[in-house]
Structure formats: structure tokens, C-alpha cells
Motif scaffolding. Structure first.
Motif, short mmCIF file in Angstrom:
data_model
loop_
_atom_site.label_atom_id
_atom_site.label_comp_id
_atom_site.label_asym_id
_atom_site.label_seq_id
_atom_site.Cartn_x
_atom_site.Cartn_y
_atom_site.Cartn_z
N ILE A 104 -47.94 43.24 -81.95
CA ILE A 104 -46.64 43.89 -82.07
C ILE A 104 -45.92 43.40 -80.80
CG2 ILE A 104 -45.72 46.11 -82.47
CD1 ILE A 104 -48.18 47.24 -82.84
N THR A 105 -44.60 43.27 -81.11
CA THR A 105 -43.62 43.02 -79.94
C THR A 105 -42.72 44.06 -79.76
OG1 THR A 105 -41.76 41.90 -81.56
CG2 THR A 105 -43.69 40.34 -80.49
N GLY A 106 -42.12 44.28 -78.59
CA GLY A 106 -41.32 45.15 -78.32
C GLY A 106 -42.15 46.44 -78.06
N CYS A 107 -42.98 46.87 -77.56
CA CYS A 107 -43.86 47.80 -77.39
C CYS A 107 -43.38 48.93 -76.20
CB CYS A 107 -45.11 47.75 -77.57
SG CYS A 107 -45.91 46.92 -79.09
N ASP A 108 -42.52 48.51 -75.54
CA ASP A 108 -41.95 49.41 -74.31
C ASP A 108 -41.60 50.53 -74.77
OD1 ASP A 108 -41.72 47.15 -71.98
OD2 ASP A 108 -41.30 46.39 -74.02
N ARG A 109 -41.04 50.81 -75.83
CA ARG A 109 -40.45 52.27 -76.31
C ARG A 109 -40.32 51.93 -77.98
NH1 ARG A 109 -34.50 51.52 -73.72
NH2 ARG A 109 -33.70 50.08 -74.87
N GLY A 110 -39.68 53.23 -78.43
CA GLY A 110 -39.19 53.08 -79.82
C GLY A 110 -40.37 52.95 -80.80
N ILE A 111 -39.81 52.20 -81.84
CA ILE A 111 -40.79 51.63 -83.00
C ILE A 111 -42.16 50.96 -82.49
CG2 ILE A 111 -41.01 50.54 -85.39
CD1 ILE A 111 -37.97 50.81 -85.68
N GLY A 112 -41.91 49.93 -81.85
CA GLY A 112 -43.10 49.42 -81.59
C GLY A 112 -44.10 50.00 -80.62
N HIS A 113 -43.59 50.87 -79.76
CA HIS A 113 -44.51 51.76 -78.93
C HIS A 113 -45.25 52.84 -79.73
CE1 HIS A 113 -45.35 53.81 -75.10
NE2 HIS A 113 -45.43 54.87 -75.75
N ASN A 114 -44.74 53.21 -80.55
CA ASN A 114 -45.18 54.31 -81.64
C ASN A 114 -46.18 53.72 -82.67
OD1 ASN A 114 -43.99 57.38 -80.96
ND2 ASN A 114 -42.18 55.98 -80.71
N LEU A 115 -45.67 52.56 -83.12
CA LEU A 115 -46.43 52.04 -84.05
C LEU A 115 -47.93 51.41 -83.20
CD1 LEU A 115 -47.01 50.43 -86.81
CD2 LEU A 115 -46.14 48.44 -85.73
N LEU A 121 -41.89 43.97 -72.85
CA LEU A 121 -40.94 43.10 -71.97
C LEU A 121 -41.39 43.23 -70.45
CD1 LEU A 121 -38.26 41.60 -71.88
CD2 LEU A 121 -37.01 43.61 -71.56
N GLN A 122 -41.75 44.18 -70.07
CA GLN A 122 -42.32 44.54 -68.57
C GLN A 122 -43.59 44.99 -68.53
OE1 GLN A 122 -40.40 43.40 -66.12
NE2 GLN A 122 -38.48 42.98 -67.40
N LYS A 123 -44.67 44.24 -68.10
CA LYS A 123 -45.84 44.84 -67.65
C LYS A 123 -45.58 45.96 -66.49
CE LYS A 123 -49.95 43.39 -68.36
NZ LYS A 123 -51.11 43.95 -69.11
N GLY A 124 -46.29 46.99 -66.73
CA GLY A 124 -46.17 47.98 -65.48
C GLY A 124 -44.81 48.83 -65.91
N SER A 125 -44.18 48.55 -67.11
CA SER A 125 -43.05 49.49 -67.07
C SER A 125 -43.70 51.24 -67.74
CB SER A 125 -42.38 49.14 -68.53
OG SER A 125 -43.03 49.10 -69.71
N GLU A 126 -42.83 52.03 -67.79
CA GLU A 126 -43.36 53.11 -68.17
C GLU A 126 -44.18 53.32 -69.50
OE1 GLU A 126 -41.82 57.93 -68.79
OE2 GLU A 126 -40.39 56.57 -67.70
N GLY A 127 -43.47 52.74 -70.60
CA GLY A 127 -43.96 52.77 -71.99
C GLY A 127 -45.47 52.00 -71.79
N GLU A 128 -45.45 50.80 -71.25
CA GLU A 128 -46.55 49.89 -71.15
C GLU A 128 -47.76 50.89 -70.50
OE1 GLU A 128 -49.45 46.90 -69.26
OE2 GLU A 128 -48.07 48.42 -68.18
N GLN A 129 -47.60 51.42 -69.22
CA GLN A 129 -48.52 52.24 -68.84
C GLN A 129 -48.85 53.41 -69.49
OE1 GLN A 129 -50.11 51.61 -65.60
NE2 GLN A 129 -49.24 49.76 -66.17
#
Length: 388
Positions: free
Chosen positions: A98-109, A125-133
């Protein structure tokens, strides 16, 4: 045997009781057979709809609706059949990117597929971002986050190499191209760099991912799911570049749907509308200031600074509940016969329909209203209107 009756003019008409009974009994037996063969998933909504159809049938008989009632009921049954939830394939070590998993649809999926038992590669997009963590903290060891800017070919190559090396006996089952961005503005007010960035992320990004991962997907004979937009099926004023990028993705997805059939790969397009996905959450103030500094004197004079500030008045109306989109994505990945298009949200179908079918005069009025939601009236036009 179906009986025939005659009206006062001597015209033969189908006996409502026998015809309705024959259609509904035949349909009910067929649906029951589908359930027993485990071809259909029985949900509360399915049972409710099935019950309501039979209530509607009794009402038709009471009203003696005749042939037209039978036609209406037949169409209703066909629609019900088309929307039946088919049996899902087993998850069984299926791997999905899945691409775009920092937030939104990708994160929840990513979280939902992890809970279902998938092996998930969540591109961020960013390793270490809040969504990735958050994904790292809250998901199982089956989920792996990737540094994945879909515009950077080196990062795409690193991702495909990592997935290839870690698959082992498993195969890549699904690709979900979710990463996307949106800027509100026209081609005169936007910078050339942002125009190119929007096209690159929304269209060339999925192309980069697919070109790199298709060899793995062909082995798994799995699924390709791309997230487009109703703005890719109808023009939205002040969002022209976004519309063009999503239209390109929608068309390319349809091309892939035909091209990949011979490889056993099923392709689906998700068309969401009216949801708070985070795509409009960019810093509009800073973006407007940057655009204003880069604009030509002629554009500044004609438009005025207010036209550089996007003010989407619809953001408060957007639904934060992404479950309809997530359910569509799961269906596209696991259904034995996924749909080519999944429309989610009232405007996902309505906007393209109005654009295609309204008379031009009425359609222009609708598009003008939509455009006025986003951007102020250009300064030069405000001045000219005051003269008359």
C-alpha cells in the motif's frame, strides 16, 4: 402455469399473483442455493434487503400493479443480486503493498488488513513520521513500513528489492496505489513545480509502482487497486490539474484492467467522494504565499491576492468515517469477482452523472457553484462588474 387475464379493452395482461409469485419464488430458491454453496456472504444488510423485497412484493400485489409492477420488481431483484456480497477468498499469507500510509485511507487500510491477517508493506512518505510510528506501535509483526516516495525511482527500486527478498514462499497478492496530493488553484496561480508534482504523485507515481512490482504481481495472479476520484470523471473548476491527474489514473487503470486479464490479475478503481481523507490538509496559507511570490505581475493584477488562497467551504461537510472506502478496498482485494469500479459517497456518482447528462446550460450553473466554493472572484472581474 401462469394465467392470463384481459382488461376492458380486450388486451391480454399477465396475472399479477401468479407472475409475481413465480418470479419471487424462483429468485428466492436461487439465492438460497448460492448461500448453501457458500458463494454469497450472509450479512444483516442482505437479510434486511431480502425481507424488504418480499414486503414490497406483497405491497405490489395488494395494489394490483400488474405488468409494470412485475417489471419494477424484476429490476429490483436484479439490482439486489448485483449488490450481493460474494464470498471472500481466504487471506492465507497474502501479501499487499500500500502506498501513502502516513495518514488517511492508506494508514487505516494498512491497520485493517493487518487485523485481517495480511502481510502488509506500508509505504510511507516519511519514515519516522507520526503516522508511520503509529503503524509500527499498533500493528503486528506482519506489517512492515517502507520509506516510499512514489516519485523517487530509487526508493521504488529499494522497495521492490526489499519485498522480493522477504517474500520467501509467499507471493505478492495486491498493490493498492493510494498515495495522492491535491492543490486547489488554477494553472495560472499555481507554480509550475507544483503542477508537475501533482501530476507526478497522482499519475506517474502509480505508474512507477506498477512498472516495478508487476513482475511480482503476475506470479501471485492477484489484485491491482487504484484510488482515483470523481474529479477524474468530471471537471471541477479550480482543481483542473488534480482532475487531469486523476483522469489519467482512471484511464490507465482501465487499460491495465484489460491488459492484465491474460495474466489472471483483476483490477479495480475506487472512486471516493465526500470523505475527510486528509488530501486537503496541506498548508494552504504557506502554499498561497509561495504561489503569490512566484506569480507574474499580470496574474497578480488580474486575480488579486485573495484568489491564491484556497477556501474550500465543503471541508466541514466531509465525513470522517472512512469505513465505506475501506470496505470497498477489502472487497476489491478478497472478492472472487471484484467490481471494476467502486463508487463511495453520494457525489462519487452524482457529479459525473450531472456533468454527462445535464444540458450544458444547467451543467454550467452547477460547475460555477462548485468553483465558487473554492476560490474568490478575480479582482479584475470584481472591478469590471462595479462599472455596470
Amino acid at each position: 402455469m401462469t394465467k392470463w387475464s384481459y382488461d376492458t379493452n380486450g388486451t391480454p395482461g399477465l396475472d399479477s399473483v401468479h407472475a409475481h409469485a413465480l418470479v419471487c419464488v424462483t429468485f428466492s430458491v436461487y439465492i438460497l442455493a448460492q448461500v448453501l454453496r457458500r458463494q454469497v456472504r450472509v450479512t444483516g444488510l442482505v437479510v434486511t434487503k431480502f425481507f424488504m423485497i418480499h414486503v414490497m412484493n406483497l405491497a405490489m400485489l395488494k395494489l394490483e400493479a400488474g405488468v409494470w409492477g412485475l417489471v419494477f420488481m424484476t429490476c429490483t431483484l436484479l439490482y439486489f443480486y448485483e449488490t450481493l456480497p460474494v464470498r471472500y477468498l481466504p487471506v492465507q499469507e497474502k501479501v499487499v503493498l500500500i502506498t501513502g500510509c502516513d495518514r488517511g485511507i492508506g494508514h487505516n487500510l494498512a491497520k485493517q488488513l493487518d487485523q485481517l491477517g495480511f502481510y502488509v508493506y506500508a509505504g510511507c512518505l516519511q519514515k519516522g513520521s507520526e503516522g508511520e510510528q503509529e503503524l509500527v506501535r499498533n500493528c503486528s509483526s506482519r506489517l512492515t513500513t517502507l520509506q516510499l516516495d512514489v516519485c523517487q525511482l530509487e526508493q521504488v527500486e529499494n522497495a521492490v528489492n526489499k519485498v522480493t527478498n522477504e517474500l520467501g514462499n509467499k507471493e505478492l497478492w495486491g498493490i493498492v496505489n493510494n498515495a495522492g496530493i491535491c492543490f486547489v488553484g488554477n494553472v495560472e496561480t499555481m507554480t509550475t513545480a507544483d503542477i508537475q508534482k501533482l501530476i507526478t504523485v497522482n499519475y506517474l507515481g502509480p505508474v512507477n509502482i506498477c512498472k516495478a512490482f508487476f513482475p511480482l504481481l503476475r506470479k501471485g495472479k492477484g489484485r491491482l487497486v487504484n484510488i482515483s476520484s470523481n474529479a477524474g470523471l468530471a471537471p471541477v473548476p479550480e482543481m483542473g490539474v488534480y482532475c487531469a491527474s486523476k483522469a489519467a489514473l482512471a484511464t490507465m487503470t482501465e487499460v491495465w484492467r484489460y491488459e492484465l486479464q491474460k495474466w489472471g490479475i483483476k483490477v479495480a478503481t475506487i472512486i471516493p467522494s465526500g470523505y475527510k481523507t486528509g488530501i486537503l490538509a496541506y498548508d494552504k496559507q504557506a502554499t498561497a504565499e509561495r504561489w503569490w511570490r512566484s506569480a507574474s505581475d499580470a496574474v497578480k493584477e488580474d486575480y488579486g491576492k485573495e484568489c491564491f488562497y484556497a477556501k474550500p467551504k465543503t471541508e466541514a461537510l466531509l465525513s470522517p468515517d472512512l469505513s465505506p472506502i475501506l470496505d470497498a478496498l477489502v472487497d476489491a482485494l478478497l472478492s472472487k469477482s471484484p467490481k471494476a469500479y467502486y463508487y463511495r459517497g453520494i457525489f462519487s456518482r452524482a457529479l459525473p452523472f450531472l456533468y454527462l447528462h445535464l444540458p450544458t446550460t444547467l451543467g454550467d450553473l452547477v460547475m460555477k457553484v462548485i468553483g465558487d466554493w473554492f476560490i474568490s472572484k478575480p479582482l479584475a472581474l470584481q472591478k469590471s462588474s462595479k462599472k455596470f
